[in-house]
Scaffold this motif. Structure first.
Motif, PDB file in Angstrom:
ATOM      1  N   ARG A   4       8.900  -1.277   3.986  1.00  0.00           N
ATOM      2  CA  ARG A   4       9.402  -0.465   4.097  1.00  0.00           C
ATOM      3  C   ARG A   4       9.327   0.484   2.435  1.00  0.00           C
ATOM      4  N   TRP A   5       8.394   1.506   2.178  1.00  0.00           N
ATOM      5  CA  TRP A   5       8.864   2.249   1.154  1.00  0.00           C
ATOM      6  C   TRP A   5       9.987   3.247   1.126  1.00  0.00           C
ATOM      7  N   ASP A 508       4.486   4.551   4.024  1.00  0.00           N
ATOM      8  CA  ASP A 508       4.849   3.986   5.005  1.00  0.00           C
ATOM      9  C   ASP A 508       4.008   4.722   6.298  1.00  0.00           C
TER      10      ASP A 508
END
Length: 782
Positions: A4-5, A508
């Motif tokens: 997850r960014w 994401d």
């Protein structure tokens, strides 16, 4: 690649380009045959123009045109757009592109010279002869507000642009019954935004295609496009405004429109050659909008335990000569003042006053520092007068977490919506701040400093910041067959990290690498609907538009990939730039392949795809602003001999909901603190009685440097906002807002034995020494 960014502390996508000198700023725009412009500006604060002689300037070799107001078409000769109307603003005055009859502040443009070089244009200015009838000037704010003062605008009976009152509860009854009432006057004086890059405009007209292209150092390229279209009589499709890399905006570059933003494009059209104007630093001091000057007469009513019964403030706001941006700053001041405290009865009343000075408009903080300064100074006064600990008096008055959403009794915020705090945990923010700074042990620390002969004070200030206001922003996302994802947004960028934070949201949603997401901002040709970057709103409003568009592209990606993989969309996942069947990672297609399949050469497009391509456009319009909050605390040492101060520690605890990129957020906060320190102790614009600006260079107008700005320790509390899908709140102004109040608090503490009480900002070493002398010679209370 992270799973997850969002929330990751990753480097900014834009930094390699900027740090290796490959940025594109307005002055970097080079067009063949470019002419260069300079402006003859008024040397007087208030004068009638009797005659303008330009023959000698026109005769100078290399001069292509000399333009005065009478040369402009009637369409652009009159007052420029009125941006934000308000019922209380009965005199909404705006500048003209070139003054032809009366000038109302030093630096107002009168004539435009266009020449083969800037050097020639500047030489030509010396040959323009203007005869003035000098008029009395209204300079001092309090004097300008009085009947009989010199009138800035002859068609007005006085200089009052607006008179506005906001109330909650029964203030008169609260004050009449209060056991304690404390009154004080507070002043926050003028300042300049002083970005590294001043303003600039390059305009090019193509007479064959009837296309006007403008490169503008602005925070609102789409709105500038709209105004140019209207004023120059062109279809919006024929006007493209590009805000390239911006070397600092801070609010004044949201102004729409400055005179130069109209006259330069018009000159390019008339001469059919590109025209460039870059503001020099002396011009910036007088021609770019200022902010700050307000004088508050404030009072607070409390019970014997220090709980607030009511607050009342009446204040003057200095508009300068015009008020194109409306009443944003004084409204924000009055609605920010209550802060994190329960104030059952409140009265805020102001008069906005014209004066013969550069006009004012929002500058980073935009009225919030004024409100916080007044409220936090009042809280410290209550603590001192009642003998209650400064921290304790705040704890007794905080809005509690279970009380959200919290309605402030009918106050109306700058967006015209009833003021309701959406979420927050003010006691926890305060607890963290006090723990970080070591407040519990402060009495012992202070005594130790005193024994060493040092004057060190601990200051702190709390703030609530309205962010993420409307009306809307938009985003278009396109996935190309290369697998690259292209994002076009409606906001501009001035260093906030949008190229990265927006990319994190998209990466994401689409399961791709953040470095494969290319974000375009600030180009009306790339995205044509939007408002601009201001008021700590870009991440909230544009960021949620990005999230909505990314969600739509994700959904379509699953639909198209389901056909390719002969699987249900519910069984598919996106990761590492691929779409694959859950549990069978070998059964996959690349994101670029899906994009190619979404744009077939033959066949039938399924109806549920809603058209070709992996592309979607979405808008986000918030119902109201989201309210961030925070607390700053610092240890400040004072040299009583020189008046210099030094920060020994600086702590910030901030709540802007979920954090997209902690590194970017902390950079924003630290940059804001640096500007706040300038606003508190160095940066002050000074006018003389004739309206001449005495601080027109960095020799006189001091900016804090790396030597004055301390390391800033940053921590977070996260209370999501219920008002947007991402739950985020803005943070662009968080660093600057409470700094003047904090510095005042720290100085009071450091100089408590000397009896110092700080009620004005900004200070300076010389002014602090004067305050010390005044305190030492003041009569001892009976």
């Amino acid at each position: 690649m992270p799973t997850r960014w969002f929330g990751e502390r990753i480097p900014r996508n834009e930094d390699p380009r900027l740090l290796t000198g490959r940025g594109m700023y307005v002055d970097d725009v080079r067009r063949p045959g470019t002419l260069h412009a300079a402006f003859y500006r008024s040397p007087h604060a208030h004068a009638r123009i009797l005659r303008i002689a330009t023959d000698q300037a026109k005769a100078l070799p290399g001069v292509v045109a000399v333009v005065t107001a009478q040369d402009l078409p009637e369409r652009i000769r009159g007052p420029l757009p009125k941006l934000i109307p308000h019922p209380a603003l009965v005199h909404h005055k705006t500048q003209v592109a070139l003054a032809g009859e009366v000038v109302r502040h030093v630096g107002e443009p009168i004539a435009l010279v266009v020449a083969e070089s800037r050097y020639i244009a500047e030489d030509a200015l010396e040959l323009i002869d203007v005869e003035f009838e000098v008029l009395p000037a209204a300079v001092d704010l309090e004097a300008a507000a009085k009947p009989g003062a010199p009138r800035v605008h002859a068609d007005m009976a006085d200089n009052i642009a607006a008179h506005h009152i906001q109330r909650a509860g029964n203030v008169e009854e609260a004050f009449a019954k209060a056991p304690h009432v404390f009154r004080e006057r507070f002043t926050m004086d003028r300042g300049s935004s002083s970005p590294i890059e001043t303003r600039g405009v390059v305009a090019e007209w193509d007479p064959r295609s009837h296309q006007l292209t403008v490169w503008d150092s602005t925070q609102a390229p789409i709105r500038i496009r709209n105004y140019l279209s209207d004023l120059l009589g062109l279809p919006q499709a024929n006007v493209r405004v590009i805000a390239p890399d911006i070397g600092g905006g801070f609010g004044p570059k949201i102004m729409m429109c400055y005179p130069e933003e109209i006259s330069i494009p018009w000159a390019a059209m008339m001469l059919e050659r590109p025209v460039k104007w870059i503001e020099d630093r002396r011009e910036h001091f007088v021609a770019t909008n200022h902010e700050r000057l307000q004088i508050h007469d404030a009072e607070i009513a409390v019970d014997t335990d220090g709980r607030i019964l009511g607050v009342r403030t009446t204040y003057l706001h200095d508009c300068g000569a015009y008020c194109a941006y409306g009443l944003t700053v004084p409204i924000v001041s009055g609605t920010t003042l209550p802060g994190p405290y329960k104030i059952p009865n409140y009265h805020a009343e102001y008069r906005a006053v014209f004066a013969n000075k550069t006009q004012t408009s929002p500058y980073r903080g935009a009225g919030r520092p004024h409100g916080v300064f007044v409220m936090e100074r009042l809280m410290d006064r209550v603590a001192r007068e009642l003998g209650i600990d400064r921290a304790e008096v705040r704890r007794r008055n905080f809005i509690q977490p279970h009380e959200f959403p919290y309605d402030l009794g009918g106050l109306i915020y700058q967006d015209g919506v009833r003021l309701v705090y959406d979420s927050g945990n003010y006691p926890e923010v305060f607890r963290k701040t006090m723990d970080h700074i070591g407040y519990a042990d402060w009495a012992a620390q202070k005594a130790r400093y005193r024994r060493e002969g040092r004057r060190v004070g601990l200051g702190f200030a709390f703030y609530v910041e309205g962010t993420g206001i409307g009306p809307y922003e938009g985003c278009r996302i396109t996935v190309e067959p290369s697998g690259k994802v292209y994002v076009a947004t409606s906001v501009g960028t001035q260093g906030q990290g949008h190229y990265t934070s927006f990319a994190q949201i998209v990466a994401d949603a689409l399961g791709t690498d953040v470095r494969d997401v290319i974000v375009t901002t600030g180009d009306s040709g790339a995205f044509g609907w939007g408002t601009g970057t201001f008021a700590s709103r870009a991440a909230v409003v544009a960021g949620n538009a990005v999230a909505l568009a990314a969600g739509a592209v994700r959904q379509k990606t699953l639909q198209v990939a389901a056909t390719l993989l002969e699987a249900r969309g519910d069984d598919l996942e996106l990761a590492e730039g691929k779409v694959f069947v859950r549990g069978v990672p070998g059964r996959a297609v690349m994101l670029g392949q899906v994009a190619a399949a979404a744009n077939p050469l033959r066949g039938v497009i399924p109806q549920e795809w809603e058209g070709p391509g992996l592309e979607a456009t979405r808008y986000f319009a918030p119902p109201s602003g989201a309210f961030a909050a925070g607390c700053h605390a610092a240890l400040v040492e004072v040299d009583t001999e020189t008046g210099l101060i030094r920060f020994l520690r600086y702590v910030v605890v901030h709540d802007c909901g979920p954090v997209i990129n902690p590194m970017i957020l902390e950079g924003q906060v630290r940059g804001g603190v640096a500007q706040g320190i300038g606003n508190a102790f160095y940066e002050k614009l000074v006018y003389d009685e004739q309206g001449q600006l005495l601080t027109q260079t960095f020799m006189d107008y001091l900016l804090p440097t790396v030597a004055e700005v301390p390391p800033v320790e940053v921590d977070h509390v996260e209370t999501p906002s219920p008002l947007n899908p991402l739950g985020i709140k803005g943070a662009g102004e968080a660093g600057v807002i409470p700094v003047p109040a904090l510095v005042a608090s720290a100085l009071d503490d450091a100089l408590s034995e000397e009896g110092v009480r700080i009620t004005e900002m900004p200070l300076s070493p010389s002014r602090l020494r004067e305050i010390l002398r005044e305190a030492q010679t003041a009569p001892t209370p009976a």
